[in-house]
Design an enzyme around this catalytic site. Structure first.
Site, PDB file in Angstrom:
ATOM      1  N   CYS A 270       7.372  -5.793  -7.243  1.00  9.99           N
ATOM      2  CA  CYS A 270       7.035  -7.144  -7.070  1.00  9.99           C
ATOM      3  C   CYS A 270       6.501  -7.547  -8.326  1.00  9.99           C
ATOM      4  CB  CYS A 270       6.180  -7.227  -5.887  1.00  9.99           C
ATOM      5  SG  CYS A 270       4.492  -6.619  -5.943  1.00  9.99           S
TER       6      CYS A 270
ATOM      7  N   CYS B 137       9.128  -6.911  -3.182  1.00 11.27           N
ATOM      8  CA  CYS B 137       9.131  -5.674  -3.491  1.00 11.27           C
ATOM      9  C   CYS B 137      10.532  -4.754  -3.609  1.00 11.27           C
ATOM     10  CB  CYS B 137       8.167  -4.893  -2.624  1.00 11.27           C
ATOM     11  SG  CYS B 137       6.321  -5.863  -2.580  1.00 11.27           S
TER      12      CYS B 137
ATOM     13  N   LYS C  36       0.243  -0.191   5.317  1.00 18.77           N
ATOM     14  CA  LYS C  36      -0.033  -1.275   4.652  1.00 18.77           C
ATOM     15  C   LYS C  36       0.433  -2.370   5.449  1.00 18.77           C
ATOM     16  CE  LYS C  36       1.044  -3.805   0.135  1.00 18.77           C
ATOM     17  NZ  LYS C  36       1.523  -3.554  -1.099  1.00 18.77           N
TER      18      LYS C  36
ATOM     19  N   ARG D 231      -2.148 -11.260  -5.991  1.00 22.55           N
ATOM     20  CA  ARG D 231      -1.169 -12.037  -6.298  1.00 22.55           C
ATOM     21  C   ARG D 231      -1.031 -12.895  -7.453  1.00 22.55           C
ATOM     22  NH1 ARG D 231       1.634 -12.168  -0.351  1.00 22.55           N
ATOM     23  NH2 ARG D 231       1.653  -9.816   0.028  1.00 22.55           N
TER      24      ARG D 231
ATOM     25  N   ARG E 226       6.410 -11.245   3.155  1.00 21.06           N
ATOM     26  CA  ARG E 226       6.598  -9.789   2.787  1.00 21.06           C
ATOM     27  C   ARG E 226       6.470  -9.058   4.467  1.00 21.06           C
ATOM     28  NH1 ARG E 226       6.061  -9.582  -2.342  1.00 21.06           N
ATOM     29  NH2 ARG E 226       4.119  -9.768  -3.519  1.00 21.06           N
TER      30      ARG E 226
ATOM     31  N   LYS F 258      -4.492   0.118   4.344  1.00 20.89           N
ATOM     32  CA  LYS F 258      -4.650  -1.109   3.404  1.00 20.89           C
ATOM     33  C   LYS F 258      -4.461  -2.370   4.142  1.00 20.89           C
ATOM     34  CE  LYS F 258      -2.869  -3.380  -0.786  1.00 20.89           C
ATOM     35  NZ  LYS F 258      -1.768  -3.499  -1.305  1.00 20.89           N
TER      36      LYS F 258
HETATM   37  C1  PBG Z   1       2.011  -4.360  -4.832  1.00 19.72           C
HETATM   38  C2  PBG Z   1       0.596  -4.456  -4.349  1.00 19.72           C
HETATM   39  C3  PBG Z   1      -0.151  -5.246  -3.916  1.00 19.72           C
HETATM   40  C4  PBG Z   1      -1.463  -4.815  -3.758  1.00 19.72           C
HETATM   41  C5  PBG Z   1      -1.143  -3.605  -4.185  1.00 19.72           C
HETATM   42  N1  PBG Z   1      -0.049  -3.001  -4.425  1.00 19.72           N
HETATM   43  C6  PBG Z   1       0.156  -6.710  -3.706  1.00 19.72           C
HETATM   44  C7  PBG Z   1       1.038  -7.006  -2.183  1.00 19.72           C
HETATM   45  O1  PBG Z   1       1.483  -6.297  -1.544  1.00 19.72           O
HETATM   46  O2  PBG Z   1       1.348  -8.186  -2.121  1.00 19.72           O
HETATM   47  C8  PBG Z   1      -2.531  -5.764  -3.147  1.00 19.72           C
HETATM   48  C9  PBG Z   1      -3.915  -5.152  -3.825  1.00 19.72           C
HETATM   49  C10 PBG Z   1      -5.137  -6.122  -3.657  1.00 19.72           C
HETATM   50  O3  PBG Z   1      -5.047  -7.140  -2.953  1.00 19.72           O
HETATM   51  O4  PBG Z   1      -6.085  -5.820  -4.212  1.00 19.72           O
HETATM   52  N2  PBG Z   1       3.095  -4.276  -3.707  1.00 19.72           N
END
Ligand code: PBG
Length: 338
Positions: A132, A140, A205, A215, A227, A258
């Site tokens: 991404c 992504c 996630k 972002r 997403r 996460k």
């Molecule tokens: C990449 C990614 C993201 C985060 C970690 N890897 C952003 C997303 O998925 O939009 C978020 C990390 C954070 O908010 O601290 N895909």
């Protein structure tokens, strides 16, 4: 006010008095159920094209984007604080439809790794594997119409992971949420002889508004849509379990949940159900909320940082990924948390 003599105190016939073990700091420390250790902290770090750059991220006060030449200063500070694990995120200058910067041997993460590994042999480098930050559309993976094409993306993710490992990554952490990516990455690494390099899967996630500040930091917001066709719906619990178990079957060594704070039920449930280490990622929105409220004088920042961290470990996490890693390390040194 009348002071009651000790003999006159009302005494109930209580068998259970949980307060006994809370009556002094000595006892409280002795019976603590959750103990933390600096060795389980991971610090997320943004690396950017250019030179001489150390710019603060507006939505994440106290967090910075570093150019490769400035990264050592931060790595030194981390090492001094006793935080020896980092997770690298790349911010490229150039983006395209297929995110070629993610797997280019001269990509930003690859160059940062080559430089940093030479000077910091004692730091453990984990890389976020995703597209991404590198795609012009901010999704992504590669697009087919308006949807991310899962299977085409797998090849690029595997290529990205391999290029990170070839540049010196000690562990890779795919965060894209495509189906089958752990297997694709594991196979590619194994074929290239990197069968000992662990994979930490961002398995559980959720599609979360808590990623907002990240972002901004990485310039990775999707240019259209969201997403939700790949990250999970936050109404779901059993689906999280399915993702965790699937990724373990595909070869994930560590499972991540996460965000952390609103998802501790998942940390708890998954840590009981699986036999691999579980990591909790306290994401950018969690960090930003603490910073903003503390700045307003509405919360005690230090106490909140400690409480959030301990709650993740108490829920069952063995690894904690946090923008507050340096602060936590310091609090541990000072005996204020542990
Ligand atoms: C990449 C990614 C993201 C985060 C970690 N890897 C952003 C997303 O998925 O939009 C978020 C990390 C954070 O908010 O601290 N895909």
């Amino acid at each position: 006010m009348k002071v009651t003599a000790y003999e006159e105190w009302i005494k109930m016939d209580l068998i259970q008095r949980p307060r006994r073990l809370r009556s002094s700091e000595t006892l409280r420390k002795m019976v603590r159920e959750t103990r933390m250790d600096k060795s389980s902290l991971i610090y997320p770090l943004f690396v950017k094209e250019g030179t001489g750059i150390e710019e603060e991220i507006p939505s994440m006060e106290g967090q910075y984007r570093y150019s490769v030449d400035r990264l050592p200063y931060e790595l030194e500070r981390l090492e001094k604080a006793g935080v020896t694990k980092v997770m690298l995120f790349g911010i490229p200058d150039h983006k395209d439809e297929v995110g070629s910067g993610a797997y280019s041997p001269d990509g930003i993460v690859q160059r940062a790794l080559r430089e940093a590994k030479k000077r910091f042999p004692d730091i453990y480098f984990i890389t976020d594997v995703c597209m991404c930050e590198y795609t012009s559309h901010g999704h992504c993976g590669v697009l087919c119409g308006h949807d991310v094409n899962n299977d085409e993306t797998l090849k690029l993710l595997a290529k990205t992971a391999l290029s990170h490992v070839e540049a010196g990554a000690d562990m890779v952490a795919p965060s894209d949420m495509m189906d089958g990516r752990i297997r694709a990455i594991r196979e590619t690494l194994d074929e290239a002889g990197h069968y000992m390099t662990p994979v930490m899967s961002y398995a559980v996630k959720y599609a979360s508004a808590f990623y907002g500040p990240f972002r901004d930091a990485a310039g990775s917001a999707p240019s259209f849509g969201d997403r939700k066709s790949y990250q999970m719906d936050y109404h779901n619990r059993r689906e999280g379990m399915k993702e965790a178990l699937t990724d373990i079957e595909e070869g994930a060594d560590i499972i991540m949940v996460k965000p952390a704070m609103s998802y501790l039920d998942m940390v708890s449930e998954i840590s009981k159900a699986v036999n691999v280490p579980v990591a909790a990622y306290s994401v950018s929105g969690e960090y930003a909320m603490v910073k903003a409220a503390a700045k307003m004088g509405w919360i005690d920042e230090e106490k909140i940082i400690c409480e959030m961290a301990v709650s993740a470990y108490r829920a069952g996490a063995q690894i904690y990924i946090t923008y507050f890693a340096k602060e936590l390390a310091q609090f541990m040194d000072e005996g204020r948390i542990g």
